[in-house]
Design a protein around this motif. Structure first.
Motif, PDB file in Angstrom:
ATOM      1  N   HIS A 109      19.739   5.949  -6.529  1.00 32.59           N
ATOM      2  CA  HIS A 109      19.644   6.760  -5.294  1.00 32.59           C
ATOM      3  C   HIS A 109      18.184   5.652  -4.576  1.00 32.59           C
ATOM      4  N   LEU A 110      18.838   4.884  -3.537  1.00 35.89           N
ATOM      5  CA  LEU A 110      18.299   3.484  -2.811  1.00 35.89           C
ATOM      6  C   LEU A 110      17.565   4.903  -1.721  1.00 35.89           C
ATOM      7  N   VAL A 111      16.319   4.674  -1.222  1.00 34.19           N
ATOM      8  CA  VAL A 111      15.370   5.334  -0.373  1.00 34.19           C
ATOM      9  C   VAL A 111      14.745   3.959   0.863  1.00 34.19           C
ATOM     10  N   SER A 112      14.899   4.161   1.719  1.00 35.32           N
ATOM     11  CA  SER A 112      14.265   3.524   3.146  1.00 35.32           C
ATOM     12  C   SER A 112      12.760   4.295   3.835  1.00 35.32           C
ATOM     13  N   ILE A 113      11.957   3.505   3.318  1.00 34.21           N
ATOM     14  CA  ILE A 113      10.800   3.192   4.110  1.00 34.21           C
ATOM     15  C   ILE A 113      10.567   2.730   4.699  1.00 34.21           C
ATOM     16  N   PRO A 114      10.610   2.735   6.393  1.00 37.15           N
ATOM     17  CA  PRO A 114      10.186   1.884   6.616  1.00 37.15           C
ATOM     18  C   PRO A 114       8.575   2.345   7.367  1.00 37.15           C
ATOM     19  N   GLY A 152       6.756  10.826   7.347  1.00 37.99           N
ATOM     20  CA  GLY A 152       5.349  10.071   7.486  1.00 37.99           C
ATOM     21  C   GLY A 152       5.181   8.711   6.844  1.00 37.99           C
ATOM     22  N   ILE A 153       4.474   7.782   7.094  1.00 37.41           N
ATOM     23  CA  ILE A 153       3.902   6.684   6.380  1.00 37.41           C
ATOM     24  C   ILE A 153       2.734   7.351   5.423  1.00 37.41           C
ATOM     25  N   PRO A 154       3.099   6.553   4.110  1.00 39.74           N
ATOM     26  CA  PRO A 154       2.569   6.805   2.429  1.00 39.74           C
ATOM     27  C   PRO A 154       1.312   6.004   3.101  1.00 39.74           C
ATOM     28  N   VAL A 155       0.352   7.241   2.689  1.00 40.27           N
ATOM     29  CA  VAL A 155      -1.287   6.379   2.286  1.00 40.27           C
ATOM     30  C   VAL A 155      -1.688   6.900   1.258  1.00 40.27           C
ATOM     31  N   ARG A 156      -2.449   5.895   0.405  1.00 43.76           N
ATOM     32  CA  ARG A 156      -2.680   6.661  -0.938  1.00 43.76           C
ATOM     33  C   ARG A 156      -3.797   8.156  -1.129  1.00 43.76           C
ATOM     34  N   PRO A 157      -4.083   8.865  -1.563  1.00 52.48           N
ATOM     35  CA  PRO A 157      -4.302   9.877  -2.312  1.00 52.48           C
ATOM     36  C   PRO A 157      -5.357  10.129  -1.211  1.00 52.48           C
ATOM     37  N   MET A 167       0.649  -0.911   0.176  1.00 49.45           N
ATOM     38  CA  MET A 167       0.330   0.498  -0.178  1.00 49.45           C
ATOM     39  C   MET A 167       0.869   1.656  -0.346  1.00 49.45           C
ATOM     40  N   ALA A 168       1.781   1.105   0.825  1.00 47.40           N
ATOM     41  CA  ALA A 168       2.442   2.581   0.615  1.00 47.40           C
ATOM     42  C   ALA A 168       3.175   2.663  -0.639  1.00 47.40           C
ATOM     43  N   ALA A 169       3.797   1.429  -1.409  1.00 50.95           N
ATOM     44  CA  ALA A 169       4.170   2.189  -2.768  1.00 50.95           C
ATOM     45  C   ALA A 169       3.453   2.400  -3.417  1.00 50.95           C
ATOM     46  N   GLN A 170       2.149   1.706  -3.442  1.00 58.18           N
ATOM     47  CA  GLN A 170       0.645   1.938  -4.741  1.00 58.18           C
ATOM     48  C   GLN A 170       0.859   3.427  -4.248  1.00 58.18           C
ATOM     49  N   ALA A 171       0.844   4.543  -2.855  1.00 62.65           N
ATOM     50  CA  ALA A 171       0.620   5.532  -2.780  1.00 62.65           C
ATOM     51  C   ALA A 171       1.303   6.646  -2.938  1.00 62.65           C
ATOM     52  N   LEU A 172       2.885   5.934  -3.397  1.00 62.26           N
ATOM     53  CA  LEU A 172       4.065   6.831  -3.919  1.00 62.26           C
ATOM     54  C   LEU A 172       3.937   6.791  -5.278  1.00 62.26           C
ATOM     55  N   ALA A 173       3.443   5.430  -5.244  1.00 57.60           N
ATOM     56  CA  ALA A 173       3.106   5.702  -7.286  1.00 57.60           C
ATOM     57  C   ALA A 173       2.192   5.964  -7.744  1.00 57.60           C
ATOM     58  N   GLU A 174       0.920   6.507  -6.990  1.00 61.66           N
ATOM     59  CA  GLU A 174       0.473   7.000  -8.040  1.00 61.66           C
ATOM     60  C   GLU A 174       0.478   8.369  -7.657  1.00 61.66           C
ATOM     61  N   GLU A 175       0.762   8.462  -6.190  1.00 61.28           N
ATOM     62  CA  GLU A 175       1.298  10.325  -6.406  1.00 61.28           C
ATOM     63  C   GLU A 175       2.698  10.937  -7.345  1.00 61.28           C
ATOM     64  N   LEU A 176       3.311   9.620  -8.082  1.00 60.33           N
ATOM     65  CA  LEU A 176       4.169  10.304  -8.840  1.00 60.33           C
ATOM     66  C   LEU A 176       3.939  10.037  -9.904  1.00 60.33           C
ATOM     67  N   ARG A 177       2.561   9.448 -10.092  1.00 58.10           N
ATOM     68  CA  ARG A 177       1.831   9.497 -11.882  1.00 58.10           C
ATOM     69  C   ARG A 177       1.029  10.597 -11.772  1.00 58.10           C
ATOM     70  N   SER A 228       2.079  12.490   3.552  1.00 57.81           N
ATOM     71  CA  SER A 228       3.217  12.122   3.547  1.00 57.81           C
ATOM     72  C   SER A 228       3.047  11.366   2.168  1.00 57.81           C
ATOM     73  N   ALA A 229       2.609  11.606   1.511  1.00 54.51           N
ATOM     74  CA  ALA A 229       2.907  10.255   0.093  1.00 54.51           C
ATOM     75  C   ALA A 229       2.957  11.844  -0.915  1.00 54.51           C
ATOM     76  N   GLN A 230       1.890  12.497  -0.977  1.00 50.67           N
ATOM     77  CA  GLN A 230       2.903  14.176  -1.825  1.00 50.67           C
ATOM     78  C   GLN A 230       3.979  14.345  -1.562  1.00 50.67           C
ATOM     79  N   ARG A 231       4.384  14.868   0.080  1.00 55.57           N
ATOM     80  CA  ARG A 231       6.025  15.473   0.307  1.00 55.57           C
ATOM     81  C   ARG A 231       6.659  14.547  -0.066  1.00 55.57           C
ATOM     82  N   THR A 232       6.697  13.420  -0.114  1.00 51.63           N
ATOM     83  CA  THR A 232       7.410  12.193  -0.059  1.00 51.63           C
ATOM     84  C   THR A 232       7.722  12.318  -1.652  1.00 51.63           C
ATOM     85  N   ALA A 233       7.219  12.435  -1.814  1.00 57.33           N
ATOM     86  CA  ALA A 233       6.438  12.086  -3.867  1.00 57.33           C
ATOM     87  C   ALA A 233       7.300  13.563  -4.496  1.00 57.33           C
TER      88      ALA A 233
END
Length: 375
Positions: A131-136, A179-184, A19-29, A364-369
């Motif tokens: 560039h390697l990013v760690s997101i717990p 923060g922990i990325p959540v979907r838009p 879900m965290a990965a999907q949240a960031l992917a959605e924001e980036l798209r 979080s997802a917006q800021r991280t993207a």
């Protein structure tokens, strides 16, 4: 040419990493300058056999030997040694051959720690470094998530940033508290109030509403919690999300059919793709403390009652929320009933929402993207 992003997670270890990965992917798209956003399972790509073994071991431990899994989880130095040396070196070769040479990513984001050290080793060997990013994806940090070759850490709270800097000597310049990325749909959904969410779902708009969920697997003693809530005198709406646990779903429906003169409205649901609607409609959310579940509730401003955490990271999440007084940790179903009774008082319910602000990071997802695009 835009940036190429690769997200590495482990779907067998719980849905939160995906879900965290999907949240960031959605924001980036949603943004320009992005060529690709691919999400892959690390072990599924590098070694399906090891993925199957890891899943079997993990689920078996959770089901049959939770105390043993807790003790194993706490052996941080043992896991670090395995993941960073023999296993990490071997997996790095597989990831290079099966994934990295084909994808040629500019940025690799790990939302699960299993292949993180392998990715760090692979980065060293690649002609084109990334560039390697760690997101717990939890509200605590341990050594599984740390490696000298990681370029950026994105964490849930300032307390985790302090742990990285103090306990693991990570340079503060590498640490970002987003923060922990959540979907838009979660981060933008709190503009609608709870009665409106209830109307959209066909619920009674003014009736106090309780949501019970145990994640995709339907963990967390759901039937016992529901039994206790049915003893509450003042009528309310109770929604149970059984997730992908079809057996639990059927058992609950069969049991409810035998109950006579229910004074509460009870809905039993299966897996819900649009959980933001149900969390948005609820006045109280009873769940096990998965990192993503908690972050989603925080985004929706729905007070949390945490119950029966799984061993490992979920017990650490419970501790984090207790220390910050941002959720109630219930030790038994009777505690849950007591808290629900308190929250029927509007002032106490509003106080519970105010205490969530200490750890709430809905954007979080917006800021991280935006950060990832600017690398």
């Amino acid at each position: 040419m835009g940036k190429r992003f690769l997200f590495v997670m482990e779907e067998w270890a719980g849905s939160g990493h995906r879900m965290a990965a999907q949240a960031l992917a959605e924001e980036l798209r949603l943004r320009s300058g992005v060529e690709s956003t691919r999400i892959v399972g690390g072990l599924e790509t590098a070694s399906p056999a090891l993925r199957g073994l890891s899943r079997f071991f993990y689920l078996g431990m959770l089901r049959y030997a939770p105390p043993l899994w807790q003790r194993l989880y706490e052996q941080e130095s043992l896991w670090n040694a395995a993941l960073k040396k023999p296993l990490g070196w071997w997996l790095s070769k597989r990831l290079i051959q099966e994934l990295l040479l084909k994808e040629e990513p500019d940025v690799v984001v790990a939302t699960h720690a299993y292949c993180l050290s392998a990715l760090a080793h692979a980065k060293q060997k690649m002609d084109k470094p990334f560039h390697l990013v760690s997101i717990p994806t939890d509200f605590h940090i341990n050594g599984f998530w740390v490696h000298p070759l990681i370029d950026t850490y994105i964490v849930a709270h300032e307390q985790l940033a302090d742990v990285l800097a103090t306990d693991y000597q990570v340079s503060p310049e590498k640490i970002h508290v987003h923060g922990i990325p959540v979907r838009p749909d979660f981060s933008r959904a709190d503009i609608r109030d709870k009665p409106n969410w209830r109307v959209q779902l066909g619920l009674e708009p003014e009736k106090f509403t309780v949501l019970i969920s145990g994640g995709e697997g339907g963990h967390g003693g759901i039937k016992r919690v529901l039994q206790e809530l049915l003893h509450v005198q003042e009528p309310m709406q109770i929604i149970v999300i059984a997730g992908k646990n079809a057996r639990l779903h059927q058992q609950l429906e069969a049991w409810l059919r035998q109950e006579e003169s229910l004074q509460h409205i009870v809905w039993i649901r299966g897996y819900e793709q649009q959980m933001w609607q149900w969390i948005g409609a609820a006045d109280a959310y009873i769940t096990k403390p998965g990192g993503i579940s908690c972050a989603e509730a925080l985004a929706m401003k729905t007070p949390l009652i945490l119950y029966q955490p799984l061993p490992g990271q979920e017990r650490r999440n419970s501790g984090f929320f207790m220390r910050n007084e941002a959720a109630i940790v219930a030790m038994c179903p009777e505690d849950i009933r007591t808290v629900i009774g308190r929250w029927r008082n509007k002032k106490q319910w509003e106080d519970a929402i105010m205490r969530m602000e200490v750890v709430r990071r809905p954007d979080s997802a917006q800021r991280t993207a935006e950060y990832l695009l600017g690398l």
